[in-house]
Write an enzyme that holds these catalytic residues in place. Structure first.
Site, PDB file in Angstrom:
ATOM      1  N   HIS A 130     -85.704  -0.071 -77.091  1.00 28.20           N
ATOM      2  CA  HIS A 130     -84.716  -1.072 -77.521  1.00 28.20           C
ATOM      3  C   HIS A 130     -85.368  -2.451 -77.609  1.00 28.20           C
ATOM      4  O   HIS A 130     -85.159  -3.191 -78.585  1.00 28.20           O
ATOM      5  CB  HIS A 130     -83.547  -1.098 -76.535  1.00 28.20           C
ATOM      6  CG  HIS A 130     -82.602  -2.238 -76.737  1.00 28.20           C
ATOM      7  ND1 HIS A 130     -81.417  -2.117 -77.448  1.00 28.20           N
ATOM      8  CD2 HIS A 130     -82.648  -3.531 -76.319  1.00 28.20           C
ATOM      9  CE1 HIS A 130     -80.795  -3.269 -77.450  1.00 28.20           C
ATOM     10  NE2 HIS A 130     -81.518  -4.154 -76.769  1.00 28.20           N
ATOM     11  N   GLU A 131     -86.177  -2.820 -76.614  1.00 27.41           N
ATOM     12  CA  GLU A 131     -86.828  -4.123 -76.631  1.00 27.41           C
ATOM     13  C   GLU A 131     -87.871  -4.205 -77.743  1.00 27.41           C
ATOM     14  O   GLU A 131     -88.029  -5.247 -78.383  1.00 27.41           O
ATOM     15  CB  GLU A 131     -87.465  -4.402 -75.265  1.00 27.41           C
ATOM     16  CG  GLU A 131     -86.479  -4.440 -74.111  1.00 27.41           C
ATOM     17  CD  GLU A 131     -85.324  -5.404 -74.352  1.00 27.41           C
ATOM     18  OE1 GLU A 131     -85.523  -6.422 -75.053  1.00 27.41           O
ATOM     19  OE2 GLU A 131     -84.213  -5.134 -73.851  1.00 27.41           O
ATOM     20  N   HIS A 134     -86.155  -5.088 -80.931  1.00 27.56           N
ATOM     21  CA  HIS A 134     -85.911  -6.529 -81.082  1.00 27.56           C
ATOM     22  C   HIS A 134     -87.143  -7.226 -81.644  1.00 27.56           C
ATOM     23  O   HIS A 134     -87.039  -8.107 -82.500  1.00 27.56           O
ATOM     24  CB  HIS A 134     -85.560  -7.151 -79.726  1.00 27.56           C
ATOM     25  CG  HIS A 134     -84.122  -7.023 -79.351  1.00 27.56           C
ATOM     26  ND1 HIS A 134     -83.094  -7.429 -80.185  1.00 27.56           N
ATOM     27  CD2 HIS A 134     -83.520  -6.555 -78.217  1.00 27.56           C
ATOM     28  CE1 HIS A 134     -81.930  -7.221 -79.591  1.00 27.56           C
ATOM     29  NE2 HIS A 134     -82.165  -6.681 -78.408  1.00 27.56           N
ATOM     30  N   GLU A 200     -77.772  -6.799 -81.096  1.00 26.24           N
ATOM     31  CA  GLU A 200     -77.824  -5.749 -80.083  1.00 26.24           C
ATOM     32  C   GLU A 200     -77.512  -4.383 -80.689  1.00 26.24           C
ATOM     33  O   GLU A 200     -78.158  -3.384 -80.364  1.00 26.24           O
ATOM     34  CB  GLU A 200     -76.848  -6.055 -78.940  1.00 26.24           C
ATOM     35  CG  GLU A 200     -77.281  -7.194 -78.038  1.00 26.24           C
ATOM     36  CD  GLU A 200     -78.641  -6.968 -77.402  1.00 26.24           C
ATOM     37  OE1 GLU A 200     -78.973  -5.825 -77.042  1.00 26.24           O
ATOM     38  OE2 GLU A 200     -79.387  -7.954 -77.280  1.00 26.24           O
TER      39      GLU A 200
END
Length: 303
Positions: A130-131, A134, A200
């Site tokens: 997930h990071e 980003h 998100e």
């Protein structure tokens, strides 16, 4: 569509900042406000990662000091076809993670000790994916610039409240000036939260694609959300402006800073993830980076 929405929302922030400048100093004030914003964003572009890491107290680790975590992040980055970021660990019992950096070539990911001690290897891999999402989407720069704009608007509004000219020829007069000084920072905060929430959802989707298993990320979000509420993140509480950078809101709701959430409802994020299907990346990540279900990355090799 997400990028278009982000640019539109950031345009609103720019307009608010210039509007406050015009309110305080007319056309000249608007130009000065724009120049100040440009200078702040230039500084933010080159120093965002250093500033965030310093504010959170995260420490750098490598393949010698944290072989499991760094190896996992490297494998996920390779699977995503992106440069390997620097890896950091943040000392706090609250399970959480964040990413920072101006671009994929100059980026870092950080996991808290609480995350590493509370989640399984599969869940940690999903959080790191997930990071990385980003970073790949360049959200880290967008969110830092947005936070800078929002902070500058609040600062300029406070300056106007105490030192502004009460010229009656301005539209709305003194009442209009006061109203704008109050409403502009609120509007900036709402825009900042809107950008964060939209990003998100996209990072969840791409993160699930990178690790190959949406259910891993859904499980991680559910566990982090439950545990984070009972564990204070001291660094985030000291600097609430960083809250939007974490995978789950790190503020525990004890103060007014948590009145408006910077993140979508965890239940909604989980629901969106469960609609996705596992991807081909699953076999690659699952066999080597996450060898056995339920196993946690051990803390002790990290010193």
């Amino acid at each position: 569509m997400g990028n278009i929405r982000t640019f539109a929302l950031m345009a609103v922030l720019t307009a608010l900042f210039m509007g406050l400048g015009a309110l305080l100093g007319g056309a000249t004030g608007a130009v000065v406000a724009l120049l100040i914003a440009a200078a702040m964003n230039l500084y933010t572009y080159w120093n965002s990662d250093k500033s965030v890491l310093r504010m959170t107290g995260a420490r750098s680790v490598d393949e010698r000091s944290a072989p499991d975590l760094v190896g996992m992040v490297n494998q996920l980055a390779d699977a995503a076809g992106m440069p390997r970021p620097k890896v950091y660990i943040m000392e706090t019992a609250q399970p959480n993670a964040f990413a920072t950096g101006r671009n994929p070539e100059n980026a870092a990911v950080a996991a808290t000790t609480g995350l590493l001690n509370s989640l399984s290897r599969e869940e940690i891999a999903a959080v790191m994916a997930h990071e990385l999402a980003h970073i790949k989407n360049r959200d880290t720069l967008t969110m830092t610039v947005t936070a800078t704009f929002a902070g500058a608007i609040a600062m300029l509004a406070n300056f106007g409240m105490f030192f502004g000219n009460s010229d009656r020829e301005r539209p709305g007069g003194m009442i209009g000036t006061i109203a704008l000084m109050i409403l502009a920072p609120m509007a900036a905060g709402i825009v900042q939260m809107a950008i964060s929430r939209s990003r998100e959802y996209e990072a969840d989707r791409l993160g699930a694609e990178i690790c190959g298993r949406p259910d891993w990320l859904a499980s991680a979000l559910r566990k982090i959300d439950g545990l984070a509420r009972g564990r204070m993140n001291v660094q985030a509480e000291k600097d609430p402006a960083l809250a939007h950078m974490f995978i789950i809101n790190p503020l525990n709701g004890r103060g007014a800073d948590n009145l408006f959430s910077t993140h979508p409802a965890t239940e909604n994020r989980i629901a969106a993830l469960m609609e996705l299907r596992p991807t081909r990346q699953e076999s690659n990540i699952g066999r080597s980076s996450v060898p056995k279900s339920g196993r946690k990355i051990r803390q002790d090799p990290w010193g």
